[in-house]
Structure formats: C-alpha cells, structure tokens
Design a protein around this motif. Structure first.
Motif, PDB file in Angstrom:
ATOM      1  N   LEU A  36       0.819  -1.218   0.000  1.00  0.00           N
ATOM      2  CA  LEU A  36       0.000   0.000   0.000  1.00  0.00           C
ATOM      3  C   LEU A  36       0.851   1.265   0.000  1.00  0.00           C
ATOM      4  N   ASN A  37       2.120   1.119   0.408  1.00  0.00           N
ATOM      5  CA  ASN A  37       3.083   2.226   0.390  1.00  0.00           C
ATOM      6  C   ASN A  37       2.619   3.422   1.225  1.00  0.00           C
ATOM      7  N   THR A  38       2.157   3.132   2.429  1.00  0.00           N
ATOM      8  CA  THR A  38       1.761   4.190   3.361  1.00  0.00           C
ATOM      9  C   THR A  38       1.937   3.684   4.795  1.00  0.00           C
ATOM     10  N   LYS A  39       2.249   4.604   5.686  1.00  0.00           N
ATOM     11  CA  LYS A  39       2.356   4.240   7.102  1.00  0.00           C
ATOM     12  C   LYS A  39       1.149   4.724   7.900  1.00  0.00           C
ATOM     13  N   ASP A  40       0.092   5.133   7.191  1.00  0.00           N
ATOM     14  CA  ASP A  40      -1.097   5.670   7.855  1.00  0.00           C
ATOM     15  C   ASP A  40      -1.816   4.648   8.714  1.00  0.00           C
ATOM     16  N   TYR A  41      -1.655   3.358   8.395  1.00  0.00           N
ATOM     17  CA  TYR A  41      -2.390   2.322   9.115  1.00  0.00           C
ATOM     18  C   TYR A  41      -1.613   1.772  10.308  1.00  0.00           C
ATOM     19  N   MET A  42      -0.416   2.269  10.541  1.00  0.00           N
ATOM     20  CA  MET A  42       0.349   1.849  11.709  1.00  0.00           C
ATOM     21  C   MET A  42      -0.254   2.458  12.969  1.00  0.00           C
ATOM     22  N   GLY A  43      -0.095   1.761  14.087  1.00  0.00           N
ATOM     23  CA  GLY A  43      -0.570   2.289  15.357  1.00  0.00           C
ATOM     24  C   GLY A  43      -2.084   2.389  15.403  1.00  0.00           C
ATOM     25  N   ALA A  44      -2.576   3.386  16.132  1.00  0.00           N
ATOM     26  CA  ALA A  44      -4.010   3.496  16.385  1.00  0.00           C
ATOM     27  C   ALA A  44      -4.783   4.080  15.212  1.00  0.00           C
ATOM     28  N   GLY A  45      -4.146   4.897  14.396  1.00  0.00           N
ATOM     29  CA  GLY A  45      -4.839   5.528  13.281  1.00  0.00           C
ATOM     30  C   GLY A  45      -5.289   6.944  13.570  1.00  0.00           C
ATOM     31  N   ASN A  46      -4.625   7.612  14.523  1.00  0.00           N
ATOM     32  CA  ASN A  46      -5.013   8.983  14.874  1.00  0.00           C
ATOM     33  C   ASN A  46      -4.882   9.949  13.703  1.00  0.00           C
ATOM     34  N   GLU A  47      -3.880   9.711  12.848  1.00  0.00           N
ATOM     35  CA  GLU A  47      -3.685  10.595  11.702  1.00  0.00           C
ATOM     36  C   GLU A  47      -4.862  10.505  10.744  1.00  0.00           C
ATOM     37  N   LEU A 101     -11.425   0.088   5.112  1.00  0.00           N
ATOM     38  CA  LEU A 101     -11.308  -1.357   4.910  1.00  0.00           C
ATOM     39  C   LEU A 101      -9.918  -1.862   5.279  1.00  0.00           C
ATOM     40  N   TRP A 102      -8.891  -1.153   4.843  1.00  0.00           N
ATOM     41  CA  TRP A 102      -7.527  -1.592   5.159  1.00  0.00           C
ATOM     42  C   TRP A 102      -7.235  -1.480   6.644  1.00  0.00           C
ATOM     43  N   LYS A 103      -7.744  -0.435   7.273  1.00  0.00           N
ATOM     44  CA  LYS A 103      -7.537  -0.294   8.716  1.00  0.00           C
ATOM     45  C   LYS A 103      -8.226  -1.434   9.460  1.00  0.00           C
ATOM     46  N   MET A 104      -9.394  -1.817   9.005  1.00  0.00           N
ATOM     47  CA  MET A 104     -10.128  -2.918   9.614  1.00  0.00           C
ATOM     48  C   MET A 104      -9.369  -4.234   9.472  1.00  0.00           C
ATOM     49  N   ILE A 105      -8.876  -4.503   8.266  1.00  0.00           N
ATOM     50  CA  ILE A 105      -8.154  -5.754   7.996  1.00  0.00           C
ATOM     51  C   ILE A 105      -6.865  -5.829   8.810  1.00  0.00           C
ATOM     52  N   LEU A 106      -6.091  -4.755   8.794  1.00  0.00           N
ATOM     53  CA  LEU A 106      -4.802  -4.771   9.497  1.00  0.00           C
ATOM     54  C   LEU A 106      -4.993  -4.855  11.011  1.00  0.00           C
ATOM     55  N   ARG A 159      -9.161   8.365   1.860  1.00  0.00           N
ATOM     56  CA  ARG A 159      -9.152   7.531   0.657  1.00  0.00           C
ATOM     57  C   ARG A 159     -10.305   6.537   0.723  1.00  0.00           C
ATOM     58  N   PRO A 160     -10.824   6.123  -0.427  1.00  0.00           N
ATOM     59  CA  PRO A 160     -12.016   5.267  -0.453  1.00  0.00           C
ATOM     60  C   PRO A 160     -11.899   3.976   0.353  1.00  0.00           C
ATOM     61  N   LEU A 161     -10.697   3.388   0.426  1.00  0.00           N
ATOM     62  CA  LEU A 161     -10.545   2.102   1.108  1.00  0.00           C
ATOM     63  C   LEU A 161      -9.786   2.213   2.424  1.00  0.00           C
ATOM     64  N   ASP A 162      -9.610   3.413   2.936  1.00  0.00           N
ATOM     65  CA  ASP A 162      -8.920   3.576   4.224  1.00  0.00           C
ATOM     66  C   ASP A 162      -9.590   2.758   5.324  1.00  0.00           C
TER      67      ASP A 162
END
Length: 392
Positions: free
Chosen positions: A248-259, A276-281, A271-274
């Motif tokens: 995905l080439n992003t570090k946005d899903y690391m940690g809690a997701g405050n960003e 979904l990816w946060k849920m999966i990870l 982003r449209p799938l933010d």
C-alpha cells in the motif's frame, strides 16, 4: 485514591505511547522488527500470565467471575508500547481499561472492600484510565457502567466513577497529556434532506461495525485452524502486516490511526478504502497476539468511512466523519450513552442532532455483535423485553 493512582500511571502510559509513536515515525526501520517483537510479547505472556483474557477478563470480573491480577498492569503496559513502537495496527484503550481495572482490583483488595464495592473499584479503575488517556471524563465515567451489561447500569458506581474519572483527567492534564478535541465547524442546518443523508451514512456505519466484529472473529478462527502455534502465529501475522503496508506504500495504518481520524474530521479527506484496510490490518494484528485495543482503530474506521460516505452523498465530509466515528464506536461496543458523551466532549454541541441520529441508528441496526465476548445484552434493542444474551 483510584483516580490519583490510575490517573498518574495512565498519564505515564499515554506519554510513553506518544513517544514511541514519534520514534517510529522518525525511525521507520523499527517497523521491520514487528514479527520479532510479536514473538517477545507472546513469550512474556506465556511466562508471566498465560491465561490473560484482556478486556474481557475485566468485564467478567465485574460480573463476579474471575480476577484481574496486578501483574496484568505492567504486562499490558510493556506489550502495548512494543506493539505501537513497531507499527502494529492497534489502539491503546484496551490496554488502559485492563491497566486501570487491574489497579482498581488491587486497591480494592488492599483496603479489604466487600465483594460489591470491590467491583465498583474495578469500574473506577476503568473510568480513571479511560479519562486519563482520552481526556473525556464524562464518557469515561459512564462507559465502565454501561459496557458490562447493556440495558442495565450499575448506578451505585456513578458517583465513584465520576470522581475517579475527573481526578484522573485533571491529573493527566497537569502532567501535559492534552485531551483530544476536534474542531467541527461547518455544520449545515438540519433539514429533511440532510437528516436523510445522515441516516444513510448511519446505516452504513452499522453495517461496517458488524463487518469489523465479524472480521476480528473470522481472523481468530483462521489463526486457530491453520496457525495453532502462538509463536508462529504472531510471527506470520507481523510479516503479513509488513507486506500489506509495503504494498500500500503508506504508514497511515500503523498504530491506532489517529492521523486518519484527524485528516478525516479536520480536512474532510479520506481515501475510499482507508476504512477497509484499517479494519483488515487491525484484525490481523490484534487476533495474532499483539496488544493494544480495538476502539481507537474503530474510531479510525468510522471516521474514514463516514468521510467517504459524506463525499459520495454530497454531505459535509467533516461532519460525516465525526458522526461516523461515534456511530461505529456505538456499533461495536453497544454503548449509546457513552457514544453521545464522547461526541459532546470531542466535537462540541453544534452538531448534536446529527450525532444523535447517527448513534441511535447505528445502535439499533448493529445487532448483537460486539468487540467483547463477555458483554451481555440484558434487554432487547428492539422491544422492551428481557433477553439476557451474550454478544456475538
């Protein structure tokens, strides 16, 4: 006493979380250590507390079953910091609730309280920890009473929990832990059109909350079937999280997701799938053996989903993100009163009508799913009927 002790400890915990997050962001190479850290966390739990039940253990203790040993506090403290340091997708409230519950349990034993007051002390510990970490004393006081048995609240714990949460929140503020607030300024007038659009977003949040709970249980089932060895499980999960993050080439899903939360609510961007990816990870991370919690990731999922849904419907995306955040929290915890108080404390009262619409619809349509298997639904969501059933 609980407010001071738990508030002080939780303030240190919140400060440490902030520090390890900043260190990870400035030294991204530590992310590659996630599988190794996972093995270390499993090893610590196998040696010190192999029967740890996490937040569920705290809830069952309040209902007179089991115990929350004091050793759970330093264990969850260290393991959550390690998970955040290396970029696992996890929150921090699960750690704070277990942390506060174990200290409250210990203080209750220390002063030799009877069985009923002992349970109140555990709830005080939960409230104090929640208030110190999030800076939301109103919501923290009610959450501990509401989350255990949906439909029945232990009102005898109201005053102790309020006192503990206010003291803890003030203590945290004094130690430099600023409460989280978001500015939601552009709020349209409530009309049939805007109310209908908010209702559609809320229905979507309810469905996503069910998906989130199912995803967590599905991943746990897959691990139990194909990765029975705990060390292999956490190592493979760490590698999967690294692989997905690199693709995905992003570090946005690391940690809690405050960003993700801040971007969605303050700028109306997601982003449209933010979601979904946060849920999966989060499911891959939390069900493998890493420690933290699912509530802040749920906030992140709700905010990003609400933001995207608002954009698609031509509804104010910042407001949709804020409403989506509390609606999804309500859906996964079955705590509507806490959700309302969170919305007031984090976003103010200007958009109160929209928050109430989102929370009430999400609560009604999210079924009997929950993040916590030891949560009990005492009264039906749909009729004034006693059902006393466990959540799914």
């Amino acid at each position: 006493m609980t407010g001071l002790v738990v508030g002080g400890a939780s303030s240190i915990f919140a400060g440490c979380i902030k520090w390890v997050t900043e260190y990870r962001n400035n030294n991204i190479w530590v992310f590659m250590l996630l599988p190794i850290v996972g093995v270390a966390i499993v090893f610590m739990y196998q040696i010190i507390d192999p029967h740890d039940g996490g937040t569920n253990q705290v809830l069952s203790t309040i209902r007179s079953r089991g115990d929350v040993p004091l050793k759970a506090a330093p264990l969850i403290f260290v393991s959550t910091l390690l998970t955040h340091l290396t970029g696992g997708s996890a929150g921090r409230e699960g750690a704070s609730i277990q942390f506060g519950g174990s200290i409250g349990n210990w203080l209750g034993k220390l002063v030799k309280l009877d069985e009923f007051d002992h349970h109140v002390m555990i709830m005080c510990g939960m409230s104090a920890a929640f208030a110190a970490v999030f800076g939301t004393p109103m919501a923290a006081a009610v959450f501990a009473m509401e989350v255990v048995s949906v439909g029945v609240m232990y009102y005898a714990a109201l005053l102790p929990c309020v006192v503990a949460s206010i003291i803890a929140a003030e203590f945290a503020t004094g130690m430099g832990i600023d409460p989280e607030t978001f500015s939601v300024t552009r709020i349209p007038a409530l009309t049939v059109e805007t109310g209908f659009k908010m209702a559609i977003i809320s229905v979507g949040c309810a469905m996503v909350s069910i998906m989130f709970c199912i995803a967590l249980k599905f991943v746990a089932k897959i691990y139990g079937k194909y990765l029975k060895n705990l060390y292999a499980r956490v190592f493979v999960a760490g590698c999967v999280v690294i692989a997905i993050t690199m693709i995905l080439n992003t570090k946005d899903y690391m940690g809690a997701g405050n960003e993700l939360i801040a971007r969605a609510i303050e700028t109306g961007q997601a982003r449209p799938l933010d979601f979904l990816w946060k849920m999966i990870l989060t499911a891959v991370t939390m069900r493998a053996g890493y420690r933290g919690g699912e509530i802040v990731p749920a906030f992140s999922v709700g905010a990003t989903f609400g933001c995207v849904a608002g954009q698609l419907l031509g509804f104010q995306p910042e407001l949709a993100a804020a409403a989506g955040m509390v609606a999804l929290f309500c859906g996964v915890t079955n705590c509507p009163i806490t959700s309302m108080l969170i919305s007031f404390e984090l976003f103010g009262f200007s958009g109160v009508a929209y928050y109430l619409i989102a929370i009430s619809i999400s609560y009604s349509l999210s079924g009997y799913y929950s993040l916590y298997k030891d949560q009990t639904i005492v009264y039906s969501k749909y009729k004034a009927k006693y059902i006393n059933k466990s959540t799914r």
